[in-house]
Design an enzyme around this catalytic site. Structure first.
Site, PDB file in Angstrom:
ATOM      1  N   ASP A 103       0.863  -1.157   0.000  1.00 58.43           N
ATOM      2  CA  ASP A 103       0.000   0.000   0.000  1.00 58.43           C
ATOM      3  C   ASP A 103       0.919   1.233   0.000  1.00 58.43           C
ATOM      4  O   ASP A 103       2.100   1.122   0.329  1.00 58.43           O
ATOM      5  CB  ASP A 103      -0.830  -0.093   1.287  1.00 58.43           C
ATOM      6  N   ASP A 105       0.120   5.183   1.098  1.00 55.80           N
ATOM      7  CA  ASP A 105       0.029   6.072   2.271  1.00 55.80           C
ATOM      8  C   ASP A 105       0.066   5.287   3.573  1.00 55.80           C
ATOM      9  O   ASP A 105      -0.659   4.307   3.718  1.00 55.80           O
ATOM     10  CB  ASP A 105      -1.278   6.876   2.236  1.00 55.80           C
ATOM     11  N   THR A 139      -2.079   0.981  -4.581  1.00 54.25           N
ATOM     12  CA  THR A 139      -2.535   2.124  -3.797  1.00 54.25           C
ATOM     13  C   THR A 139      -3.920   2.566  -4.257  1.00 54.25           C
ATOM     14  O   THR A 139      -4.275   2.376  -5.421  1.00 54.25           O
ATOM     15  CB  THR A 139      -1.534   3.296  -3.937  1.00 54.25           C
ATOM     16  N   ASP A 313     -10.253  11.810   4.488  1.00 55.54           N
ATOM     17  CA  ASP A 313     -11.146  11.853   3.337  1.00 55.54           C
ATOM     18  C   ASP A 313     -11.932  10.547   3.231  1.00 55.54           C
ATOM     19  O   ASP A 313     -11.643   9.578   3.933  1.00 55.54           O
ATOM     20  CB  ASP A 313     -10.345  12.091   2.040  1.00 55.54           C
ATOM     21  N   LYS A 321      -8.685  -3.796  -3.488  1.00 51.95           N
ATOM     22  CA  LYS A 321      -7.298  -4.270  -3.531  1.00 51.95           C
ATOM     23  C   LYS A 321      -7.182  -5.780  -3.766  1.00 51.95           C
ATOM     24  O   LYS A 321      -6.115  -6.249  -4.136  1.00 51.95           O
ATOM     25  CB  LYS A 321      -6.546  -3.826  -2.276  1.00 51.95           C
TER      26      LYS A 321
HETATM   27  P1  IMP Z   1      -3.389   4.176   0.006  1.00 46.46           P
HETATM   28  O1  IMP Z   1      -3.129   4.193   1.481  1.00 46.46           O
HETATM   29  O2  IMP Z   1      -2.117   4.161  -0.790  1.00 46.46           O
HETATM   30  O3  IMP Z   1      -4.340   3.110  -0.417  1.00 46.46           O
HETATM   31  O4  IMP Z   1      -4.041   5.599  -0.361  1.00 46.46           O
HETATM   32  C1  IMP Z   1      -5.231   6.049   0.239  1.00 46.46           C
HETATM   33  C2  IMP Z   1      -5.351   7.539   0.088  1.00 46.46           C
HETATM   34  O5  IMP Z   1      -5.168   7.947  -1.270  1.00 46.46           O
HETATM   35  C3  IMP Z   1      -6.729   8.053   0.414  1.00 46.46           C
HETATM   36  O6  IMP Z   1      -6.943   8.214   1.796  1.00 46.46           O
HETATM   37  C4  IMP Z   1      -6.746   9.384  -0.327  1.00 46.46           C
HETATM   38  O7  IMP Z   1      -6.196  10.397   0.499  1.00 46.46           O
HETATM   39  C5  IMP Z   1      -5.820   9.203  -1.497  1.00 46.46           C
HETATM   40  N1  IMP Z   1      -6.480   9.178  -2.819  1.00 46.46           N
HETATM   41  C6  IMP Z   1      -6.151   9.958  -3.861  1.00 46.46           C
HETATM   42  N2  IMP Z   1      -6.896   9.669  -4.937  1.00 46.46           N
HETATM   43  C7  IMP Z   1      -7.720   8.676  -4.588  1.00 46.46           C
HETATM   44  C8  IMP Z   1      -8.727   7.936  -5.302  1.00 46.46           C
HETATM   45  O8  IMP Z   1      -9.007   8.129  -6.479  1.00 46.46           O
HETATM   46  N3  IMP Z   1      -9.359   6.981  -4.595  1.00 46.46           N
HETATM   47  C9  IMP Z   1      -9.061   6.713  -3.301  1.00 46.46           C
HETATM   48  N4  IMP Z   1      -8.135   7.361  -2.613  1.00 46.46           N
HETATM   49  C10 IMP Z   1      -7.455   8.358  -3.243  1.00 46.46           C
HETATM   50 MG    MG Z   2      -2.667   3.227   3.398  1.00 50.84          MG
END
Ligand code: IMP
Ligand code: MG
Length: 385
Positions: A103, A105, A139, A313, A321
């Site tokens: 993942d 973030d 992601t 958000d 996933k």
């Molecule tokens: P992950 O932790 O890499 O899965 O990213 C999640 C974060 O990506 C979400 O909390 C959003 O802040 C950001 N995000 C940006 N664009 C999108 C989208 O199109 N769908 C979902 N999350 C997004």
């Molecule tokens: Mg994450």
């Protein structure tokens, strides 16, 4: 006292390990409904590998001195880390580990930030590539443009480009799957963004071909109405973001959503989608970015510092996933779930987007990027390399 506590805890771990082994034997025979573990934990899923819980406990006890504590019993975080270690040992024993998906973030970098040069995860990922392990970054962040992913991941991409000891073939072994399971990019040393977009027709799974554009639009329309309703009901200061394959709300400048507002929005939207005809035809993922720092959701008994960071958000994405990881497995020629691990931070079932990956591979639940680094080090330690 510590030695006695260690012995008792280790015995419990061994008992659970054996329950899981019994369940795996039932899985093989197709009788998992009858396993003792299933009776005790009806929601238990499929195990891709045995979990070496006793060995994992011994390892984590040396790191965290769990048995030396007199007043604080093994905690949620202790157990989470023991399970991660047990999973790593299970994977390396059954090796080789063919695919690791990450993942973005909170797993590779702090929420909303980027993977910049100097991030300690970079040499570890390069080490995996050197072994021939494939890497996927799965992601939710969904962009159609390679430059946006270059912006988020440039530290890693540049390190791969500049590496002297990775072969050209090993360098090709990194892909990015954005928007959960919507956009695939592969490493490309020739491209200024170091990534090339791979058209969906070239990688999409047979099952995904049934996801029509009409249904995608209809699902996002239903989700958008639900999100706007939640914004209105709770008087949120929000901006609605509609993308090609996602719709979300983010707080207006200078505002922040409370955890309760995020959770309510996710749960209401998820239910509305589940009850809609299109929500039954098309997989989707409704989730919220992480909670505010140091907040604990009400259904967990103890504070879990740093398990929930930043991010504020709510998004509804097409796919999830499990499809993202499955697409990585197939892109690399059909890697099995027992040789594949997804590392992520969102595994609490309500509104957690990494949770779905558990359907197709083994998983590790980390709480911050430093834990990802420790986990990768454990792969080396337990492999005996
Ligand atoms: P992950 O932790 O890499 O899965 O990213 C999640 C974060 O990506 C979400 O909390 C959003 O802040 C950001 N995000 C940006 N664009 C999108 C989208 O199109 N769908 C979902 N999350 C997004
Ligand atoms: Mg994450």
């Amino acid at each position: 006292m510590a030695a006695m506590a260690h012995r008792r805890y280790a015995e419990i771990m061994r008992d659970v390990e054996e329950l899981i082994n019994g369940h795996i034997a039932h899985q093989r025979a197709g009788t998992q409904e009858r396993s003792k573990l299933k009776l005790l934990v009806p929601s238990v899923g499929t195990f891709f590998t045995p979990l070496n819980l006793e060995a994992a406990f011994t390892y984590q006890d040396k790191q965290r001195f769990i048995s030396s504590r007199r007043f604080v019993p093994p905690s949620f975080n202790d157990i989470r880390l023991i399970l991660n270690t047990a999973q790593v040992i299970g994977l390396v024993k059954g090796g080789p580990l063919n695919l690791v998906t990450f993942d973005g973030d909170v797993t590779l970098y702090d929420d909303g930030e980027s993977l910049t040069p100097g991030n300690p995860v970079i040499p570890r990922i390069l080490g995996l590539l050197r072994w021939g392990t494939r890497i996927g970054i799965v992601t939710a962040a969904g962009y159609t443009d390679a430059s946006r992913y270059y912006g988020r991941l440039h530290g890693l991409l540049e390190a791969i480009r500049d590496s002297k000891d990775l072969t050209p073939v090993q360098k090709q072994n990194l892909i990015v799957l954005g928007g959960e399971s919507n956009y695939l990019f592969k490493f490309d040393i020739e491209d200024p963004n170091l990534l090339t977009f791979v058209p969906r027709e070239e990688w999409e799974l047979e099952e995904m071909k049934k996801w029509t554009e009409e249904d995608v639009k209809e699902l996002l329309d239903v989700a958008e109405v639900a999100l706007r309703d939640a914004v209105k009901c709770m008087q949120l200061n929000a901006l609605v973001l509609r993308k090609e394959r996602a719709v979300g709300i983010i707080p207006a400048e200078g505002h922040k959503f409370a955890r309760e507002q995020l959770e309510e929005t996710v749960l209401v939207t998820q239910k509305i989608l589940e009850f809609s005809p299109v929500g039954r035809r098309l997989p989707f993922c409704a989730f919220n970015g992480n909670y505010a720092r140091n907040e604990t959701p009400p259904h967990l008994p103890l504070p879990i510092p740093n398990l929930y960071l930043g991010g504020n958000d709510v998004f509804v994405d097409i796919g999830d996933k499990s499809w993202g990881v499955l697409a990585c497995q197939r892109f690399f020629g059909g890697i099995e779930g027992r040789k594949s691990m997804h590392v992520g931070d969102q595994f609490l079932s309500a509104g957690a987007n990494d949770f779905k990956a558990r359907l197709v591979c083994t998983t590790a639940w980390i709480a911050n990027p430093a834990e990802t680094v420790q986990l990768l080090d454990e792969i080396y330690i337990h492999s005996g390399r």
